[in-house]
Design a protein around this motif. Structure first.
Motif, PDB file in Angstrom:
ATOM      1  N   ALA A 291      10.950   4.351  -4.441  1.00 57.81           N
ATOM      2  CA  ALA A 291      12.035   4.101  -3.495  1.00 57.81           C
ATOM      3  C   ALA A 291      11.549   3.333  -2.274  1.00 57.81           C
ATOM      4  CB  ALA A 291      12.653   5.431  -3.067  1.00 57.81           C
ATOM      5  N   ALA A 292      10.299   3.578  -1.877  1.00 58.87           N
ATOM      6  CA  ALA A 292       9.755   2.933  -0.684  1.00 58.87           C
ATOM      7  C   ALA A 292       9.260   1.518  -0.936  1.00 58.87           C
ATOM      8  CB  ALA A 292       8.610   3.773  -0.115  1.00 58.87           C
ATOM      9  N   ARG A 293       8.837   1.236  -2.149  1.00 64.51           N
ATOM     10  CA  ARG A 293       8.146  -0.041  -2.371  1.00 64.51           C
ATOM     11  C   ARG A 293       9.087  -1.231  -2.503  1.00 64.51           C
ATOM     12  NH1 ARG A 293       7.380  -2.553  -7.311  1.00 64.51           N
ATOM     13  NH2 ARG A 293       8.321  -1.530  -9.116  1.00 64.51           N
ATOM     14  N   GLY A 294      10.342  -0.997  -2.868  1.00 65.54           N
ATOM     15  CA  GLY A 294      11.256  -2.129  -3.020  1.00 65.54           C
ATOM     16  C   GLY A 294      10.731  -3.130  -4.024  1.00 65.54           C
ATOM     17  N   ALA A 295      10.514  -4.367  -3.561  1.00 64.69           N
ATOM     18  CA  ALA A 295      10.020  -5.427  -4.452  1.00 64.69           C
ATOM     19  C   ALA A 295       8.514  -5.628  -4.349  1.00 64.69           C
ATOM     20  CB  ALA A 295      10.741  -6.730  -4.136  1.00 64.69           C
ATOM     21  N   ILE A 296       7.834  -4.746  -3.613  1.00 66.32           N
ATOM     22  CA  ILE A 296       6.384  -4.912  -3.427  1.00 66.32           C
ATOM     23  C   ILE A 296       5.658  -4.403  -4.663  1.00 66.32           C
ATOM     24  CG2 ILE A 296       4.385  -4.352  -2.000  1.00 66.32           C
ATOM     25  CD1 ILE A 296       6.364  -3.721   0.280  1.00 66.32           C
ATOM     26  N   PRO A 297       4.949  -5.245  -5.398  1.00 66.65           N
ATOM     27  CA  PRO A 297       4.249  -4.761  -6.596  1.00 66.65           C
ATOM     28  C   PRO A 297       3.086  -3.851  -6.229  1.00 66.65           C
ATOM     29  CG  PRO A 297       3.654  -7.037  -6.142  1.00 66.65           C
ATOM     30  CD  PRO A 297       4.728  -6.682  -5.167  1.00 66.65           C
ATOM     31  N   GLN A 298       2.831  -2.870  -7.075  1.00 64.34           N
ATOM     32  CA  GLN A 298       1.713  -1.953  -6.894  1.00 64.34           C
ATOM     33  C   GLN A 298       0.950  -1.835  -8.205  1.00 64.34           C
ATOM     34  OE1 GLN A 298       1.263   0.193  -3.562  1.00 64.34           O
ATOM     35  NE2 GLN A 298       1.999  -1.902  -3.385  1.00 64.34           N
ATOM     36  N   THR A 299      -0.370  -1.770  -8.111  1.00 60.73           N
ATOM     37  CA  THR A 299      -1.163  -1.527  -9.313  1.00 60.73           C
ATOM     38  C   THR A 299      -1.109  -0.042  -9.669  1.00 60.73           C
ATOM     39  OG1 THR A 299      -3.217  -1.063  -8.122  1.00 60.73           O
ATOM     40  CG2 THR A 299      -2.757  -3.374  -8.662  1.00 60.73           C
ATOM     41  N   TYR A 300      -1.565   0.264 -10.858  1.00 60.83           N
ATOM     42  CA  TYR A 300      -1.670   1.651 -11.334  1.00 60.83           C
ATOM     43  C   TYR A 300      -2.473   2.481 -10.338  1.00 60.83           C
ATOM     44  CZ  TYR A 300      -3.074   5.211 -14.889  1.00 60.83           C
ATOM     45  OH  TYR A 300      -3.316   6.354 -15.611  1.00 60.83           O
ATOM     46  N   PHE A 301      -3.588   1.936  -9.841  1.00 63.44           N
ATOM     47  CA  PHE A 301      -4.433   2.674  -8.910  1.00 63.44           C
ATOM     48  C   PHE A 301      -3.742   2.842  -7.555  1.00 63.44           C
ATOM     49  CE2 PHE A 301      -7.776   2.949  -5.669  1.00 63.44           C
ATOM     50  CZ  PHE A 301      -8.452   4.075  -6.120  1.00 63.44           C
ATOM     51  N   GLU A 302      -3.002   1.839  -7.125  1.00 60.53           N
ATOM     52  CA  GLU A 302      -2.301   1.944  -5.841  1.00 60.53           C
ATOM     53  C   GLU A 302      -1.221   3.011  -5.894  1.00 60.53           C
ATOM     54  OE1 GLU A 302      -3.069  -2.679  -4.403  1.00 60.53           O
ATOM     55  OE2 GLU A 302      -1.234  -2.148  -5.479  1.00 60.53           O
ATOM     56  N   PHE A 303      -0.487   3.082  -7.003  1.00 58.61           N
ATOM     57  CA  PHE A 303       0.480   4.165  -7.172  1.00 58.61           C
ATOM     58  C   PHE A 303      -0.219   5.518  -7.035  1.00 58.61           C
ATOM     59  CE2 PHE A 303       3.881   1.503  -9.036  1.00 58.61           C
ATOM     60  CZ  PHE A 303       5.010   2.207  -8.640  1.00 58.61           C
ATOM     61  N   GLY A 304      -1.346   5.667  -7.710  1.00 56.55           N
ATOM     62  CA  GLY A 304      -2.065   6.938  -7.686  1.00 56.55           C
ATOM     63  C   GLY A 304      -2.585   7.298  -6.314  1.00 56.55           C
TER      64      GLY A 304
END
Length: 425
Positions: free
Chosen positions: A106-119
């Motif tokens: 919900a917070a990231r919007g269109a900002i891509p995140q890697t698997y590690f960044e999500f974690g």
């Protein structure tokens, strides 16, 4: 519709075109959109090439034995993703992870995140919500541009610096050391756990203005002598000295990890009160999966995640120090981006027979058995070796070949350790 944890993890692998994309701008933007939560009043960040996981576990054990509530973040996991985040010694639940991932999405919007960044964001989020006393965060890769570095640590730790992840960090210890120095902050302690760290690390720490607390200079560990078997002593330049039991964790290198963890506790000063009794309890109780973990007897069967030359040298030192009359049979698998030749050279003739396991079925980064065997043959042309499609078949062959006095060592990657531990359960 709510995703399961497995579905969330699969989804995260598709939100960024690359598995590894170093940089703090993306992850910081999402963290700030979530309110930039600080995970705990006290934050310890642990980086380095090897020894990070053990040092985190020792810090966690020391603080919990003293009565503090802790939150820990480590990677990668062995059997379950949940292992990456521990609250007061317990892995977080699937439900907690799913709820955190929903908040991140919900917070990231269109900002891509890697698997590690999500974690990493999930770890910060869940640890902050647990209202723990101390957060202990392990750096995943490098330091300066690793997602964990969005949080300012009260004390930073650099365990060791050696060649690994050269595609991202550089091709020499000085370059890698400069990257790892990035977790330090000006005016705050940074513990350097290596007796001979690269000059690049020290120079970068001085430029940052960190308070360098260096093994062998600011603190030291002295092994037991004949009259104090089973003990060691830790000392600090301020006159502090304590005698402690040897760590339950196997391998000589664990003494350095314990000394480094103790130095980090000491650097917190009056902010924590960790008694000698708590230290002793932690040293005797802390275990870490996949670090010379004993999973069988007759033959002695050990699992270790060692995957680079420095880790292999530590394994070799342990093999040299142990009393044994049997052979050493190695089940070895590796990833394509690792220095296989360096690992093989470090182990050398200590391995009586190699059982080469392919990891290409486990991960796109895994080396096939034939490719791994070719490198082994180039480095040790006379080494007896046979190839197998996976860890399970390689281990079965090693068990069949082993006598009861032999040692079977499964090592080379977290994937090797995970395959062995899943079968040993």
């Amino acid at each position: 519709m709510t995703r399961t944890l497995a579905e969330w993890l699969a989804y995260q692998e598709s939100t960024h075109p690359r598995d590894i994309a170093l940089g703090l701008d993306r992850v910081r933007a999402v963290w700030e959109a979530m309110g930039a939560p600080r995970p705990a009043p006290i934050v310890l960040t642990v980086g380095g090439t090897n020894g990070k996981g053990s040092t985190v576990a020792l810090l966690e054990g020391m603080l919990r034995a003293a009565g503090y509530r802790t939150g820990c973040y480590t990677s990668p996991h062995l059997l379950r993703y949940n292992e990456r985040i521990r609250i007061d010694g317990n892995d977080v639940s699937d439900e907690a992870l799913v709820a955190s991932f929903e908040r991140i999405e919900a917070a990231r919007g269109a900002i891509p995140q890697t698997y590690f960044e999500f974690g990493t964001l999930a770890a910060i989020d869940l640890i902050a919500r647990a209202s723990v006393d101390v957060a202990i965060l392990e750096v995943g890769l490098g330091g300066r541009l690793d997602a964990v570095n969005i949080v300012d640590a009260d004390v930073a730790v650099v365990t060791t610096v050696d060649l690994d992840h050269q595609d991202w960090l550089g091709n020499d210890r000085d370059s890698i050391g400069r990257e790892k120095a990035g977790i330090a902050r000006g005016g705050r302690p940074v513990i350097v756990g290596e007796l001979a760290p690269p000059q690049g690390l020290l120079d970068a720490l001085r430029r940052i203005g960190a308070d360098i607390v260096r093994a062998g200079e600011a603190f030291w560990a002295q092994s037991a002598n004949a009259s104090t078997a089973g003990e060691w002593s830790w000392g600090h330049r301020d006159g502090t000295a304590i005698t402690l039991p040897l760590p339950a964790l196997a391998a000589p290198v664990q003494l350095a990890n314990a000394a480094t963890a103790l130095a980090a506790i000491h650097a917190l000063g009056t902010r924590v009160d960790v008694s000698p009794s708590a230290l002793r309890t932690a040293l005797l109780d802390v275990r870490v999966s996949g670090r010379l973990q004993r999973i069988g007897d007759r033959p002695l069967t050990l699992v270790d995640v060692g995957h680079n030359p420095q880790a292999a040298r530590a394994l070799a030192a342990w093999l040299d120090a142990r009393p044994s009359s049997g052979r050493v049979l190695a089940v070895y698998g590796a990833l394509a981006d690792k220095d296989v030749a360096g690992v093989v050279e470090a182990m050398g003739a200590r391995i009586d027979r190699w059982f080469i396991a392919g990891l290409d079925r486990d991960t796109p980064r895994g080396l096939a058995a034939d490719a791994l065997a070719a490198t082994l043959a180039a480095v040790l042309p006379a080494a007896p070796a046979s190839t197998y499609a996976d860890v399970g078949t390689a281990w079965a062959a090693a068990r069949e070949a082993a006598d009861e006095n032999d040692t079977v060592l499964l090592f080379g990657s977290f994937f090797v350790a995970a395959a062995a531990l899943s079968r040993a359960m």
